[in-house]
Design a protein around this motif. Structure first.
Motif, mmCIF file in Angstrom:
data_model
loop_
_atom_site.group_PDB
_atom_site.id
_atom_site.type_symbol
_atom_site.label_atom_id
_atom_site.label_comp_id
_atom_site.label_asym_id
_atom_site.label_seq_id
_atom_site.Cartn_x
_atom_site.Cartn_y
_atom_site.Cartn_z
ATOM 1 N N ALA A 66 0.790 -1.224 0.000
ATOM 2 C CA ALA A 66 0.000 0.000 0.000
ATOM 3 C C ALA A 66 0.827 1.281 0.000
ATOM 4 O O ALA A 66 1.650 1.502 0.893
ATOM 5 C CB ALA A 66 -0.938 -0.012 1.203
ATOM 6 N N VAL A 67 0.545 2.155 -0.972
ATOM 7 C CA VAL A 67 1.182 3.466 -1.060
ATOM 8 C C VAL A 67 0.359 4.433 -0.209
ATOM 9 O O VAL A 67 -0.456 5.200 -0.716
ATOM 10 C CB VAL A 67 1.270 3.958 -2.510
ATOM 11 N N MET A 68 0.576 4.397 1.091
ATOM 12 C CA MET A 68 -0.204 5.217 2.012
ATOM 13 C C MET A 68 0.392 6.594 2.237
ATOM 14 O O MET A 68 -0.248 7.476 2.795
ATOM 15 C CB MET A 68 -0.347 4.500 3.354
ATOM 16 N N ASP A 69 1.640 6.783 1.795
ATOM 17 C CA ASP A 69 2.316 8.080 1.912
ATOM 18 C C ASP A 69 3.084 8.296 0.613
ATOM 19 O O ASP A 69 4.180 7.760 0.426
ATOM 20 C CB ASP A 69 3.244 8.077 3.127
ATOM 21 N N VAL A 70 2.481 9.050 -0.299
ATOM 22 C CA VAL A 70 3.067 9.254 -1.621
ATOM 23 C C VAL A 70 4.402 9.970 -1.510
ATOM 24 O O VAL A 70 5.378 9.629 -2.194
ATOM 25 C CB VAL A 70 2.097 10.045 -2.524
ATOM 26 N N GLU A 71 4.478 10.958 -0.641
ATOM 27 C CA GLU A 71 5.711 11.722 -0.466
ATOM 28 C C GLU A 71 6.842 10.817 0.019
ATOM 29 O O GLU A 71 7.966 10.874 -0.502
ATOM 30 C CB GLU A 71 5.461 12.848 0.532
ATOM 31 N N ALA A 72 6.557 9.973 0.975
ATOM 32 C CA ALA A 72 7.595 9.075 1.511
ATOM 33 C C ALA A 72 8.048 8.071 0.464
ATOM 34 O O ALA A 72 9.236 7.722 0.396
ATOM 35 C CB ALA A 72 7.065 8.353 2.746
ATOM 36 N N LEU A 73 7.128 7.607 -0.376
ATOM 37 C CA LEU A 73 7.520 6.638 -1.401
ATOM 38 C C LEU A 73 8.395 7.287 -2.464
ATOM 39 O O LEU A 73 9.375 6.686 -2.916
ATOM 40 C CB LEU A 73 6.290 6.002 -2.049
ATOM 41 N N GLN A 74 8.066 8.509 -2.873
ATOM 42 C CA GLN A 74 8.934 9.170 -3.838
ATOM 43 C C GLN A 74 10.331 9.390 -3.257
ATOM 44 O O GLN A 74 11.343 9.203 -3.938
ATOM 45 C CB GLN A 74 8.351 10.496 -4.315
ATOM 46 N N ASP A 75 10.392 9.777 -1.988
ATOM 47 C CA ASP A 75 11.700 9.947 -1.353
ATOM 48 C C ASP A 75 12.478 8.640 -1.359
ATOM 49 O O ASP A 75 13.693 8.629 -1.614
ATOM 50 C CB ASP A 75 11.526 10.437 0.090
ATOM 51 N N TYR A 76 11.803 7.546 -1.075
ATOM 52 C CA TYR A 76 12.443 6.227 -1.066
ATOM 53 C C TYR A 76 13.037 5.914 -2.430
ATOM 54 O O TYR A 76 14.194 5.485 -2.542
ATOM 55 C CB TYR A 76 11.413 5.184 -0.660
ATOM 56 N N TRP A 77 12.266 6.142 -3.480
ATOM 57 C CA TRP A 77 12.757 5.833 -4.815
ATOM 58 C C TRP A 77 13.821 6.818 -5.282
ATOM 59 O O TRP A 77 14.739 6.443 -6.017
ATOM 60 C CB TRP A 77 11.593 5.769 -5.800
ATOM 61 N N GLN A 78 13.716 8.061 -4.854
ATOM 62 C CA GLN A 78 14.738 9.029 -5.232
ATOM 63 C C GLN A 78 16.088 8.658 -4.616
ATOM 64 O O GLN A 78 17.139 8.791 -5.254
ATOM 65 C CB GLN A 78 14.331 10.433 -4.802
ATOM 66 N N ARG A 79 16.068 8.149 -3.387
ATOM 67 C CA ARG A 79 17.315 7.709 -2.747
ATOM 68 C C ARG A 79 17.924 6.516 -3.464
ATOM 69 O O ARG A 79 19.151 6.342 -3.459
ATOM 70 C CB ARG A 79 17.055 7.354 -1.276
ATOM 71 N N ARG A 80 17.093 5.698 -4.092
ATOM 72 C CA ARG A 80 17.593 4.516 -4.794
ATOM 73 C C ARG A 80 18.049 4.825 -6.216
ATOM 74 O O ARG A 80 18.646 3.961 -6.872
ATOM 75 C CB ARG A 80 16.490 3.448 -4.842
ATOM 76 N N SER A 81 17.759 6.018 -6.710
ATOM 77 C CA SER A 81 18.109 6.384 -8.078
ATOM 78 C C SER A 81 19.487 7.036 -8.129
ATOM 79 O O SER A 81 19.923 7.652 -7.146
ATOM 80 C CB SER A 81 17.073 7.357 -8.651
ATOM 81 N N VAL A 136 -4.303 -4.078 6.833
ATOM 82 C CA VAL A 136 -3.103 -3.575 6.158
ATOM 83 C C VAL A 136 -2.162 -4.767 5.995
ATOM 84 O O VAL A 136 -1.622 -5.285 6.979
ATOM 85 C CB VAL A 136 -2.419 -2.443 6.953
ATOM 86 N N ALA A 137 -1.980 -5.217 4.764
ATOM 87 C CA ALA A 137 -1.175 -6.412 4.486
ATOM 88 C C ALA A 137 0.040 -6.031 3.659
ATOM 89 O O ALA A 137 -0.035 -5.159 2.777
ATOM 90 C CB ALA A 137 -2.022 -7.443 3.737
ATOM 91 N N HIS A 138 1.166 -6.720 3.921
ATOM 92 C CA HIS A 138 2.396 -6.355 3.222
ATOM 93 C C HIS A 138 3.335 -7.546 3.119
ATOM 94 O O HIS A 138 3.505 -8.305 4.074
ATOM 95 C CB HIS A 138 3.108 -5.220 3.969
ATOM 96 N N GLY A 139 3.940 -7.706 1.950
ATOM 97 C CA GLY A 139 4.970 -8.716 1.768
ATOM 98 C C GLY A 139 6.294 -8.232 2.321
ATOM 99 O O GLY A 139 6.742 -7.134 2.001
ATOM 100 N N GLU A 140 6.933 -9.048 3.146
ATOM 101 C CA GLU A 140 8.169 -8.618 3.790
ATOM 102 C C GLU A 140 9.321 -8.415 2.814
ATOM 103 O O GLU A 140 10.309 -7.751 3.143
ATOM 104 C CB GLU A 140 8.563 -9.624 4.874
ATOM 105 N N ARG A 141 9.204 -8.982 1.598
ATOM 106 C CA ARG A 141 10.270 -8.806 0.604
ATOM 107 C C ARG A 141 9.835 -7.866 -0.517
ATOM 108 O O ARG A 141 10.367 -7.903 -1.619
ATOM 109 C CB ARG A 141 10.684 -10.163 0.041
ATOM 110 N N ASP A 142 8.872 -7.022 -0.232
ATOM 111 C CA ASP A 142 8.411 -6.027 -1.213
ATOM 112 C C ASP A 142 9.511 -4.995 -1.427
ATOM 113 O O ASP A 142 9.887 -4.278 -0.499
ATOM 114 C CB ASP A 142 7.139 -5.359 -0.694
ATOM 115 N N ARG A 143 10.020 -4.912 -2.662
ATOM 116 C CA ARG A 143 11.092 -3.977 -2.974
ATOM 117 C C ARG A 143 10.585 -2.704 -3.641
ATOM 118 O O ARG A 143 11.365 -1.787 -3.905
ATOM 119 C CB ARG A 143 12.122 -4.653 -3.879
ATOM 120 N N LEU A 144 9.294 -2.645 -3.933
ATOM 121 C CA LEU A 144 8.722 -1.456 -4.558
ATOM 122 C C LEU A 144 8.130 -0.502 -3.535
ATOM 123 O O LEU A 144 8.245 0.719 -3.669
ATOM 124 C CB LEU A 144 7.646 -1.853 -5.579
#
Length: 320
Positions: A188-203, A241-249
């Motif tokens: 679940a993308v519950m915080d769009v801002e936090a997810l973009q930050d996560y991906w920006q750090r990985r880029s 709220v369900a989540h895969g522990e190996r979710d890399r996205l």
């Protein structure tokens, strides 16, 4: 139909690359193809009046309804598909319907307009319109309008949760989140801002992340406006709220923070972390196995929201 089958197989190959380990790719690819086969077979069986229903006046978006034979007063799941706000038509996600229909549920699968043809506000509005249509019309298909649950995965989880938590979206159609019996989100993308930050750090330095972030107005304020975590409130629907522990996205701390905010607000919330699972394989496990964690946990949520004094048993048939 043949063209759709080949497209489904192509999408399966693409989905297998989403954050999975090499050791699981072959097995999951086969499961995705089988789940897609079952979904397309179910869709082909539906009467024409249950497919391609235009639910929003003046718009081309449509939905499909899947119901058990002879359905009457069944709990309802409105399933909002994922795809990063810019990929996939709804029919590719019909694979989610067969096990739920076999368990005695009515399933509604709507489209929403994808980026770049729509911004996040239009997407949320269309999801709200689909939910409103369901509340108003689902009794004619054997569903109980008092038992409408929202389910969403990834970007679909963001849209489902936004409509379930922020009253303005349903209010535009004369309805309220109080009419939502339950909410289930995964990856679940519950915080769009936090997810973009996560991906920006990985880029790599100087490289921007995907174009779909433009759907949120090119601004931090826009990302916050469409982040469900910012609308958590007392009285929100019971939530899984369900989540895969190996979710890399979608890293686990994002949905976990959402869950903790729900608990702090006094909401009936359940957290489920699935060991060894990535971003998409929980979906396809649930599509093929009645004992899969996501399928089992969703049915538990729905049973828990049954009217007081009503004993309800939801099971898995073998029709598909």
């Amino acid at each position: 139909m043949k063209r759709r089958r080949w497209l489904a197989v192509g999408v399966a190959a693409g989905l297998v690359g989403l954050g999975l380990t090499q050791s699981t790719k072959g097995r999951l690819r086969a499961r995705i193809v089988e789940a897609q086969r079952r979904g397309l077979a179910l869709r082909a069986q539906q009467p024409p009046e249950q497919r391609d229903i235009r639910f929003k006046p003046g718009s081309d978006v449509a939905l499909d309804v899947f119901a058990p034979s002879g359905a009457t007063g069944c709990p309802v799941v409105v399933n909002i598909h994922g795809g990063g706000w810019m990929f996939f038509p709804r029919w590719l996600f019909t694979f989610s319907a067969p096990p739920l229909v076999s368990a005695g549920l009515v399933v509604v699968l709507p489209d929403y307009t994808l980026y770049p043809h729509a911004q996040a506000g239009q997407m949320a509005d269309e999801v709200a319109a689909a939910v409103a249509w369901t509340i108003e019309h689902i009794a004619a298909y054997g569903g109980d309008p008092r038992r409408v649950h929202l389910q969403g995965h990834s970007a679909g989880a963001q849209l489902a949760a936004l409509v379930a938590l922020d009253p303005r979206w349903l209010a535009a159609y004369g309805h309220s989140p109080a009419e939502i019996a339950g909410l289930a989100v995964s990856g679940a993308v519950m915080d769009v801002e936090a997810l973009q930050d996560y991906w920006q750090r990985r880029s790599p330095p100087g490289v921007s992340v995907g174009p779909q972030w433009s759907a949120f107005g090119h601004s931090r304020a826009g990302q916050r406006e469409f982040s469900p975590v910012n609308y958590v409130r007392a009285g929100a629907p019971p939530t899984l709220v369900a989540h895969g522990e190996r979710d890399r996205l979608v890293p686990g701390h994002i949905p976990r923070a959402f869950y903790e905010a729900l608990v702090a607000a006094g909401v009936d919330a359940t957290w489920r972390a699935y060991p060894g699972k990535g971003h998409v394989d929980t979906l396809f496990d649930a599509a093929l196995d009645a004992d899969a964690p996501l399928h089992r946990d969703l049915l538990a949520l729905i049973a828990r929201t049954a009217p007081s004094g009503k004993e309800e048993r939801l099971g898995q048939g073998s029709a598909f």
